[in-house]
Design a protein around this motif. Structure first.
Motif, PDB file in Angstrom:
ATOM      1  N   LEU A 114       0.824  -1.211   0.000  1.00 49.81           N
ATOM      2  CA  LEU A 114       0.000   0.000   0.000  1.00 49.81           C
ATOM      3  C   LEU A 114       0.856   1.258   0.000  1.00 49.81           C
ATOM      4  O   LEU A 114       0.560   2.226  -0.702  1.00 49.81           O
ATOM      5  N   SER A 115       1.900   1.250   0.799  1.00 48.45           N
ATOM      6  CA  SER A 115       2.783   2.415   0.859  1.00 48.45           C
ATOM      7  C   SER A 115       3.501   2.623  -0.468  1.00 48.45           C
ATOM      8  O   SER A 115       3.616   3.748  -0.954  1.00 48.45           O
ATOM      9  N   ASP A 116       3.983   1.540  -1.062  1.00 51.68           N
ATOM     10  CA  ASP A 116       4.699   1.632  -2.346  1.00 51.68           C
ATOM     11  C   ASP A 116       3.783   2.135  -3.457  1.00 51.68           C
ATOM     12  O   ASP A 116       4.205   2.911  -4.324  1.00 51.68           O
ATOM     13  N   LEU A 117       2.531   1.703  -3.444  1.00 51.35           N
ATOM     14  CA  LEU A 117       1.597   2.091  -4.501  1.00 51.35           C
ATOM     15  C   LEU A 117       1.155   3.549  -4.400  1.00 51.35           C
ATOM     16  O   LEU A 117       0.833   4.185  -5.408  1.00 51.35           O
ATOM     17  N   ASN A 119       2.730   6.092  -2.091  1.00 50.94           N
ATOM     18  CA  ASN A 119       3.703   7.032  -1.516  1.00 50.94           C
ATOM     19  C   ASN A 119       3.139   7.735  -0.283  1.00 50.94           C
ATOM     20  O   ASN A 119       3.517   8.871   0.025  1.00 50.94           O
ATOM     21  N   TYR A 120       2.250   7.054   0.421  1.00 48.77           N
ATOM     22  CA  TYR A 120       1.726   7.543   1.686  1.00 48.77           C
ATOM     23  C   TYR A 120       2.166   6.588   2.797  1.00 48.77           C
ATOM     24  O   TYR A 120       2.815   5.570   2.542  1.00 48.77           O
ATOM     25  N   THR A 121       1.778   6.907   4.024  1.00 47.03           N
ATOM     26  CA  THR A 121       2.046   6.018   5.154  1.00 47.03           C
ATOM     27  C   THR A 121       0.893   5.022   5.263  1.00 47.03           C
ATOM     28  O   THR A 121      -0.269   5.418   5.284  1.00 47.03           O
ATOM     29  N   ALA A 122       1.229   3.745   5.311  1.00 46.31           N
ATOM     30  CA  ALA A 122       0.201   2.699   5.294  1.00 46.31           C
ATOM     31  C   ALA A 122       0.201   1.897   6.594  1.00 46.31           C
ATOM     32  O   ALA A 122       1.245   1.710   7.227  1.00 46.31           O
ATOM     33  N   PHE A 123      -0.978   1.443   6.974  1.00 49.02           N
ATOM     34  CA  PHE A 123      -1.166   0.620   8.166  1.00 49.02           C
ATOM     35  C   PHE A 123      -1.912  -0.649   7.775  1.00 49.02           C
ATOM     36  O   PHE A 123      -2.776  -0.619   6.907  1.00 49.02           O
ATOM     37  N   ALA A 124      -1.584  -1.735   8.444  1.00 47.51           N
ATOM     38  CA  ALA A 124      -2.319  -2.983   8.215  1.00 47.51           C
ATOM     39  C   ALA A 124      -2.372  -3.779   9.511  1.00 47.51           C
ATOM     40  O   ALA A 124      -1.350  -3.956  10.184  1.00 47.51           O
ATOM     41  N   ALA A 125      -3.558  -4.216   9.862  1.00 48.34           N
ATOM     42  CA  ALA A 125      -3.760  -5.059  11.043  1.00 48.34           C
ATOM     43  C   ALA A 125      -4.429  -6.348  10.608  1.00 48.34           C
ATOM     44  O   ALA A 125      -5.356  -6.333   9.795  1.00 48.34           O
ATOM     45  N   GLY A 126      -3.967  -7.451  11.153  1.00 47.22           N
ATOM     46  CA  GLY A 126      -4.508  -8.746  10.775  1.00 47.22           C
ATOM     47  C   GLY A 126      -5.857  -9.032  11.391  1.00 47.22           C
ATOM     48  O   GLY A 126      -6.378  -8.239  12.186  1.00 47.22           O
ATOM     49  N   PRO A 127      -6.445 -10.176  11.028  1.00 48.04           N
ATOM     50  CA  PRO A 127      -7.757 -10.555  11.580  1.00 48.04           C
ATOM     51  C   PRO A 127      -7.710 -10.650  13.097  1.00 48.04           C
ATOM     52  O   PRO A 127      -6.656 -10.879  13.690  1.00 48.04           O
ATOM     53  N   GLU A 128      -8.871 -10.478  13.722  1.00 50.78           N
ATOM     54  CA  GLU A 128      -8.965 -10.531  15.179  1.00 50.78           C
ATOM     55  C   GLU A 128      -8.486 -11.885  15.704  1.00 50.78           C
ATOM     56  O   GLU A 128      -8.543 -12.895  15.007  1.00 50.78           O
ATOM     57  N   THR A 129      -8.065 -11.875  16.954  1.00 48.84           N
ATOM     58  CA  THR A 129      -7.451 -13.075  17.529  1.00 48.84           C
ATOM     59  C   THR A 129      -8.423 -13.958  18.303  1.00 48.84           C
ATOM     60  O   THR A 129      -8.033 -15.003  18.809  1.00 48.84           O
ATOM     61  N   ASP A 130      -9.681 -13.571  18.398  1.00 51.34           N
ATOM     62  CA  ASP A 130     -10.615 -14.243  19.305  1.00 51.34           C
ATOM     63  C   ASP A 130     -10.719 -15.759  19.081  1.00 51.34           C
ATOM     64  O   ASP A 130     -10.830 -16.521  20.031  1.00 51.34           O
ATOM     65  N   LEU A 226      -2.125 -11.632  22.393  1.00 49.80           N
ATOM     66  CA  LEU A 226      -3.431 -10.989  22.381  1.00 49.80           C
ATOM     67  C   LEU A 226      -3.370  -9.531  21.933  1.00 49.80           C
ATOM     68  O   LEU A 226      -4.398  -8.944  21.605  1.00 49.80           O
ATOM     69  N   SER A 227      -2.183  -8.945  21.932  1.00 57.25           N
ATOM     70  CA  SER A 227      -2.066  -7.546  21.520  1.00 57.25           C
ATOM     71  C   SER A 227      -2.284  -7.434  20.016  1.00 57.25           C
ATOM     72  O   SER A 227      -1.983  -8.354  19.254  1.00 57.25           O
ATOM     73  N   GLU A 228      -2.832  -6.303  19.583  1.00 54.18           N
ATOM     74  CA  GLU A 228      -3.087  -6.087  18.164  1.00 54.18           C
ATOM     75  C   GLU A 228      -1.774  -6.075  17.382  1.00 54.18           C
ATOM     76  O   GLU A 228      -0.836  -5.367  17.736  1.00 54.18           O
ATOM     77  N   GLU A 229      -1.693  -6.888  16.347  1.00 62.97           N
ATOM     78  CA  GLU A 229      -0.505  -6.933  15.496  1.00 62.97           C
ATOM     79  C   GLU A 229      -0.702  -5.923  14.385  1.00 62.97           C
ATOM     80  O   GLU A 229      -1.423  -6.168  13.418  1.00 62.97           O
ATOM     81  N   LEU A 230      -0.078  -4.773  14.543  1.00 64.81           N
ATOM     82  CA  LEU A 230      -0.280  -3.671  13.607  1.00 64.81           C
ATOM     83  C   LEU A 230       1.037  -3.318  12.936  1.00 64.81           C
ATOM     84  O   LEU A 230       2.060  -3.145  13.603  1.00 64.81           O
ATOM     85  N   TYR A 231       1.013  -3.220  11.614  1.00 69.89           N
ATOM     86  CA  TYR A 231       2.223  -2.904  10.856  1.00 69.89           C
ATOM     87  C   TYR A 231       2.087  -1.540  10.183  1.00 69.89           C
ATOM     88  O   TYR A 231       1.016  -1.179   9.698  1.00 69.89           O
ATOM     89  N   VAL A 232       3.185  -0.807  10.195  1.00 72.90           N
ATOM     90  CA  VAL A 232       3.235   0.517   9.588  1.00 72.90           C
ATOM     91  C   VAL A 232       4.362   0.528   8.566  1.00 72.90           C
ATOM     92  O   VAL A 232       5.459   0.012   8.829  1.00 72.90           O
ATOM     93  N   ASP A 233       4.111   1.129   7.418  1.00 78.35           N
ATOM     94  CA  ASP A 233       5.146   1.235   6.393  1.00 78.35           C
ATOM     95  C   ASP A 233       5.057   2.602   5.720  1.00 78.35           C
ATOM     96  O   ASP A 233       3.978   3.169   5.612  1.00 78.35           O
ATOM     97  N   GLY A 234       6.198   3.108   5.283  1.00 78.84           N
ATOM     98  CA  GLY A 234       6.222   4.384   4.569  1.00 78.84           C
ATOM     99  C   GLY A 234       6.217   5.601   5.466  1.00 78.84           C
ATOM    100  O   GLY A 234       5.713   6.657   5.087  1.00 78.84           O
TER     101      GLY A 234
END
Length: 348
Positions: A114-117, A119-130, A226-234
């Protein structure tokens, strides 16, 4: 409400400003409008839009730029998402079609794409862990007092942490404790391992003469899982998209994005009832930090069947091309959800 002509003029100004970042004059609007209107009429309509607070006049030009209210009206009433080109869609699929061994690898790659496409800052979080089930807990001895605790779940994810033990524990003690713990937790949801269960496991360890220190390792690795797995790029794009290039402000923004809880709050991971069917756009004036006044946040939720819901988001300048970005996020979340479903399908 605005007239159709006023809406057309507002739309043209916002789209032109996104491309040039320069105030838009009546002559420019006249050449782009799909209807024939004189320059004088357009100036009058622009004056009305300014009176309504939808346009602003800059000091250095007779042209106008959109106000925050103007953007909000556009996003709520006029924006038309653009379908992304086939080559872009194919590129997304190609990058997501790698031999990933964990869900988190797919989600992390999604933020990078998303960031490469954009040129903004992108965030992605995976499916819930429940719904994740524990398939194994183990401890690997690294040195006399240093060990690695590993937790494996049925979605293929592996969580591990390195610990320094207060006292030396024999390999046999560790094996006995791990064996007892696995009998208690394997096959149970990660979310089921609460404080009451931890106390019960601790009592079993004491009765069997096993090392209670191992329980602390399990508790910490469960908490991490259990913590939210959140990734940031760009993040570097924050500087490229900043209007005034204020280094101190950019540094403060970097620090904001380093705080996982703040980002989760920012993109609405804790929202109780998000509209999962729309790409949501939050203007800087509505974001929780004044550091983000000149930015906009686009958020899209995606659903991966029984495995839960995830989130992707973009942070870019207020004058971004919203039609293209909304269309991109809408297509991207569909492709990401499908890739995750394919991954989960291979595990079964």
């Amino acid at each position: 409400m605005l007239t159709k002509r006023q809406e057309l003029i507002l739309k043209m100004i916002i789209q032109d400003f996104a491309q040039t970042n320069e105030p838009v004059g009546s002559k420019t609007v006249m050449t782009q409008l799909p209807i024939k209107v004189s320059s004088a009429t357009i100036r009058n309509e622009m004056a009305v839009l300014e009176e309504k607070g939808l346009l602003e006049k800059t000091h250095s030009s007779s042209g106008r730029i959109p106000s925050s209210d103007g953007y909000r009206y556009y996003l709520d009433n006029l924006v038309d998402p653009v379908q992304i080109p086939t080559k872009v869609y194919d590129k997304i699929g190609l990058h997501l079609d790698q031999p990933f061994s964990q869900v988190n690898q797919i989600v992390q790659e999604a933020a990078k794409i998303l960031s490469d496409l954009t040129n903004y800052t992108a965030f992605a979080a995976g499916p819930e862990t429940d719904g994740r089930l524990i398939t194994g807990f183990r401890i690997v001895t690294l040195s006399a007092r240093q060990v690695m605790a590993i937790l494996v779940t049925d979605d293929g994810n592996v969580k591990n942490q390195i610990y320094s033990l207060p006292t030396k524990i024999s390999g046999q003690e560790i094996e006995e404790a791990v064996s007892l713990i696995n009998k208690q937790v394997v096959g149970k949801p990660v979310t089921a391992i609460n404080q009451a269960m931890m106390q019960e496991i601790g009592q079993h360890l004491l009765l069997r003469g096993s090392s209670p220190e191992v329980l602390k390792l399990l508790e910490d690795v469960i908490k991490d899982s259990l913590s939210e797995e959140l990734y940031v790029d760009g993040q570097i794009n924050l500087f490229n998209n900043s209007e005034n290039k204020d280094v101190r402000q950019i540094k403060s923004l970097y620090e904001l994005l380093d705080k996982n809880d703040e980002i989760c709050r920012l993109i609405g991971l804790s929202s109780q009832s998000p509209d999962s069917h729309r790409v949501q756009v939050t203007l800087g004036s509505d974001l929780p930090s004044s550091l983000l006044d000149n930015y906009s946040l686009l958020t899209a939720h995606y659903t991966v069947g029984k495995y839960g819901r995830g989130t992707i988001a973009l942070l870019g300048p207020t004058n971004m091309p919203y039609s293209q970005m909304i269309g991109l996020l809408d297509s991207f979340r569909t492709e990401l959800a499908q890739k995750l479903l394919d991954y989960y399908g291979r595990l079964n």
